[in-house]
Design an enzyme around this catalytic site. Structure first.
Site, PDB file in Angstrom:
ATOM      1  CG  ASP A  75      -0.226  -0.081   2.539  1.00 37.85           C
ATOM      2  OD1 ASP A  75       0.737  -0.868   2.645  1.00 37.85           O
ATOM      3  OD2 ASP A  75      -0.608   0.636   3.479  1.00 37.85           O
ATOM      4  CD  GLU A 132       2.911  -0.922   7.899  1.00 36.29           C
ATOM      5  OE1 GLU A 132       2.982  -0.992   9.130  1.00 36.29           O
ATOM      6  OE2 GLU A 132       3.058   0.165   7.285  1.00 36.29           O
TER       7      GLU A 132
HETATM    8 ZN   LIG Z   1       5.099   3.877   6.485  1.00 35.58          ZN
HETATM    9 ZN   LIG Z   2       6.410   1.149   5.594  1.00 34.25          ZN
END
Ligand SMILES: [Zn+2]
Ligand SMILES: [Zn+2]
Length: 388
Positions: A75, A132
């Site tokens: 991401d 994440e």
């Molecule tokens: Zn980051």
């Molecule tokens: Zn990262």
């Protein structure tokens, strides 16, 4: 040392294509498709849609029963890129400012290399996770049965680290990244005329008192030998010079490594809130969210990774953890493993992660791929007499 040089040129193009087309948490649809297509054309068995947009590719060689998971995050961040690079983001306000484009590319390169050379005995699961950045994509994959569907005896993840020189590989046993908690506080007064402060509990004064008191928690309630950070990062209330507002809201974060310290800080925040509410006549509510636990490396996995890394680059025992956080923490709660930093600094001062001028350093792609390959080949080597 694995010879990955032949793979690098197309992988740089792949990385820059991902960089130019970044996608936010759980929206990594085209990234996941590109990853899945490249993995399938390398001959791997690919499963998509794990934890919404996650992808897992599996490679089994020989009859070995051991399995290892290697994880990358896919991401991007909600930041406007300001690099001016020819492959800069085509998506307004979305940017690979944490180098997850590089992580995805290194894991793909490791998969391509291992699929071709097959110098191991067992199973490698290549885990490409979504979200994440604050949205717990690792947990989403685990909740979607990641480790039941793709059992791993050990799991590793790499993160690029601008503070370390390019090519340096560092990790440590025990804590490496902090637990991240978010607190949101609402101070409720009544509101009224600024010239008649005796007629309303003053939410602004109470909020000011809270900011001061909250900042005494780490310095006065946590032992000097322990570590914690508490920061108030947002305060909002009021709209006029002559009106006392009815409410004020505050937000902030707490970072810790030890669950006992984490519990103590949360408890102290609740006590401070009670005390300030009583003293100021306001009512104060708290929403306390522990969104990522501390990332705690398993000792044997971290030490083994350092030994393997010594054959790949400049391996270093990281002297201390970082106060940033990482949702790989959830994977390390479910499976033995370690989180590893890959240095990528090129200049002084280096451009940090999440900065609008940041870009992943393609010069470290090869080192990262070699490390991932070596970790898999080492763990799935046929030598049963390994001592670790
Ligand atoms: Zn980051
Ligand atoms: Zn990262």
């Amino acid at each position: 040392m694995p010879d990955v040089d032949a793979l690098i040129k197309p992988l740089i193009e792949f990385r820059r294509d991902i960089h130019a087309h970044p996608e936010l948490a759980y929206k990594e649809v085209s990234t996941a498709r590109k990853v899945a297509e490249a993995l399938a054309s390398a001959g791997l068995k690919v499963t998509t849609g794990v934890g919404k947009t996650g992808v897992v590719a599996s490679l089994k060689v020989g009859n070995g029963t051991r399995s290892i998971g290697l994880r990358a995050d896919m991401d991007a961040l909600p930041i406007q890129e300001e690099t001016g690079l020819p492959y800069a983001s085509c998506h307004d306000g979305v940017f690979h400012g944490c180098g997850h484009d590089g992580h995805t590319t290194m894991l793909l390169g490791a998969a391509q290399y291992l699929a071709k050379t097959q110098q191991f005995n067992g199973t490698v699961h290549f885990i490409f996770q979504p979200a994440e950045e604050g949205q717990a994509g690792a947990k989403a994959m685990i909740d979607d049965g990641l480790f039941e569907r793709f059992p791993c005896d050990r799991v590793y993840a790499l993160h690029n680290w601008p503070d370390l020189p390019a090519g340096t590989i560092a990790t440590r046993p025990g804590p490496i990244m902090a637990a991240a908690d978010k607190f949101s506080i609402r101070v409720q007064g009544k509101g009224g005329h600024a010239a008649a402060p005796h007629q309303t509990p003053d939410a602004i004064l109470a909020a000011s008192e809270l900011v001061t008191q909250l900042h005494t928690i780490v310095s006065r309630r946590i032992a000097p030998t322990s570590t914690a950070v508490l920061s108030v990062t947002q305060i909002a209330g009021g709209s006029s010079h002559n009106v006392l507002p009815g409410s004020v809201s505050l937000t902030g974060t707490v970072r810790t490594f030890d669950p006992a310290v984490q519990n103590a800080v949360e408890k102290a925040i609740r006590q401070v809130i009670q005390g300030v509410a009583l003293a100021t006549g306001t009512s104060i509510s708290l929403d306390y969210n522990r969104y990522y636990p501390a990332t705690i490396n398993h000792e044997s996995a971290a030490l083994r990774a350092l030994e393997v890394a010594a054959g790949v680059g400049n391996a270093q025992l990281a002297p201390e953890p970082a106060f940033t956080s990482e949702d790989f923490a959830f994977m390390l709660q479910a499976c033995e493993g370690a989180y590893i930093w890959l240095g990528q600094g090129t200049e002084q001062p280096t451009i940090p992660l999440h900065h609008p001028h940041y870009d992943f350093n393609d010069d470290v792609l090869a080192t990262g791929i070699r490390l991932l390959v070596a970790l898999a080949e080492d763990y799935l080597s046929e030598k049963e007499d390994r001592t670790e």
